[in-house]
Scaffold this active site. Structure first.
Site, mmCIF file in Angstrom:
data_model
loop_
_atom_site.group_PDB
_atom_site.id
_atom_site.type_symbol
_atom_site.label_atom_id
_atom_site.label_comp_id
_atom_site.label_asym_id
_atom_site.label_seq_id
_atom_site.Cartn_x
_atom_site.Cartn_y
_atom_site.Cartn_z
ATOM 1 C CD GLU A 57 0.239 4.174 0.148
ATOM 2 O OE1 GLU A 57 -0.382 4.082 1.218
ATOM 3 O OE2 GLU A 57 1.157 3.377 -0.181
ATOM 4 C CG ASN B 279 1.208 -2.375 2.008
ATOM 5 O OD1 ASN B 279 0.112 -2.899 1.873
ATOM 6 N ND2 ASN B 279 2.107 -2.367 1.033
ATOM 7 C CB SER C 202 4.417 -2.516 -1.523
ATOM 8 O OG SER C 202 5.043 -3.786 -1.463
ATOM 9 C CG HIS D 204 2.648 1.680 -3.141
ATOM 10 N ND1 HIS D 204 1.926 1.422 -2.003
ATOM 11 C CD2 HIS D 204 2.834 0.478 -3.759
ATOM 12 C CE1 HIS D 204 1.696 0.126 -1.921
ATOM 13 N NE2 HIS D 204 2.232 -0.468 -2.971
#
Length: 314
Positions: A182, A220, A149, A170
């Protein structure tokens, strides 16, 4: 003549599309490295959607706990999905579990896999060592993917000789419930690899989004600076953490406030991400460390998992 030309162009285009599709890897066999929450979740959804899965971790004890966790999760899914047909629910659970085998030797099982998904500790050196070793044993067509991540996918891929068959994949926790994946494409990732992973994500029932290999990817990169700005707001004494949480829940419609979410995610996880980003760009104000966060992590107050973070939990 124009008609003939148009027909020819359409024919060539169709042939090219068919050829490109034929070159894509149809993932049937998946090896998941790491039996923690994320790895077990990925193994579960892969097996539940018809894939053959090998789950790998360091010890049989860890794998036994992982398998039990998967079974418990599957029974919750089955209870909801097959509420009116418990027998079908039991069959779903058994069939899914039968598609998952386990191993403590990653190198011994990757020779026949289509995809390796790594979900181990967020440590670049450890990931590089793993992929460098597996690169020697995996089949030529095998795609490598990391569920990191926060680390740069390119830095992990460079430990192998298959940079064109390496990408980020991800997932989000809890994997069985969260629809997003992702798919991270590095400058070296081939289009064939990228499209194969997009197709795989869709086969899992997920919604894939594409992103370049930028720090934090999409979610993120937007979420962590928001969380850190909430901490800084509190550090400056501008508002209490309780009022900040309430404001974001009632004013922005978020299900959790930033401090509640920080405690849920784990303060050590957030600090690890921020430290990594700060190393990449020490001048970026968004990536500056937080004294309050660092203090809590140093005191082992990591959030819900330790019983205390920004809040205390019974």
């Amino acid at each position: 003549m124009a008609f003939v030309t148009r027909q020819f162009v359409r024919s060539v285009s169709s042939s090219s599309a068919a050829s490109a599709a034929a070159k894509k890897i149809i993932v049937k066999h998946v090896t998941v490295i790491g039996g923690g929450l994320m790895g077990a979740g990925i193994a579960q959804v892969a097996a539940a959607t018809g894939h053959t899965v090998v789950l790998v971790d360091q010890t049989e004890d860890i794998l036994a706990k992982s398998r039990q966790g998967i079974e418990d999760s599957l029974r919750k899914v089955a209870k909801k999905k097959f509420a009116e047909n418990p027998k079908a629910g039991d069959e779903f659970v058994e069939k899914t579990l039968s598609s998952i085998s386990t191993s403590t030797d990653a190198a011994a099982v990757v020779h026949s896999t289509d995809l390796v998904v790594e979900a181990i500790v967020e440590n670049l050196a450890v990931k590089n060592e793993l992929f460098k070793r597996l690169d020697k044993f995996a089949a030529e067509h095998t795609i490598f993917a990391s569920n990191t991540s926060s680390l740069q996918i390119t830095s992990i891929a460079n430990a192998t000789t298959r940079q064109d068959r390496f990408a980020g994949l991800h997932f989000f926790n809890p994997v069985p419930l969260m629809k997003l994946v992702e798919v991270i494409k590095t400058p070296m990732t081939s289009q064939k690899t990228f499209e194969s992973l997009v197709d795989f994500s869709k086969a899992l029932g997920k919604h894939p989004v594409s992103c370049k290999d930028t720090p934090g990817f999409i979610v993120n990169r937007l979420l962590v600076p928001y969380l850190m700005e909430a901490v800084r707001l509190h550090e400056r004494g501008d508002a209490s953490k309780e009022d900040i949480d309430t404001a974001m829940k009632l004013g922005a419609g978020y299900p959790m406030g930033p401090f509640e979410l920080l405690d849920y995610v784990g303060l050590d996880t957030t600090k690890f991400i921020m430290d990594g980003w700060h190393e990449l760009d020490v001048k970026d104000p968004m990536f500056q460390p937080s004294p309050a966060l660092n203090k809590l992590v140093a005191e082992k107050k990591l959030g819900r998992k330790t019983g205390e973070g920004f809040y205390k939990y019974k």
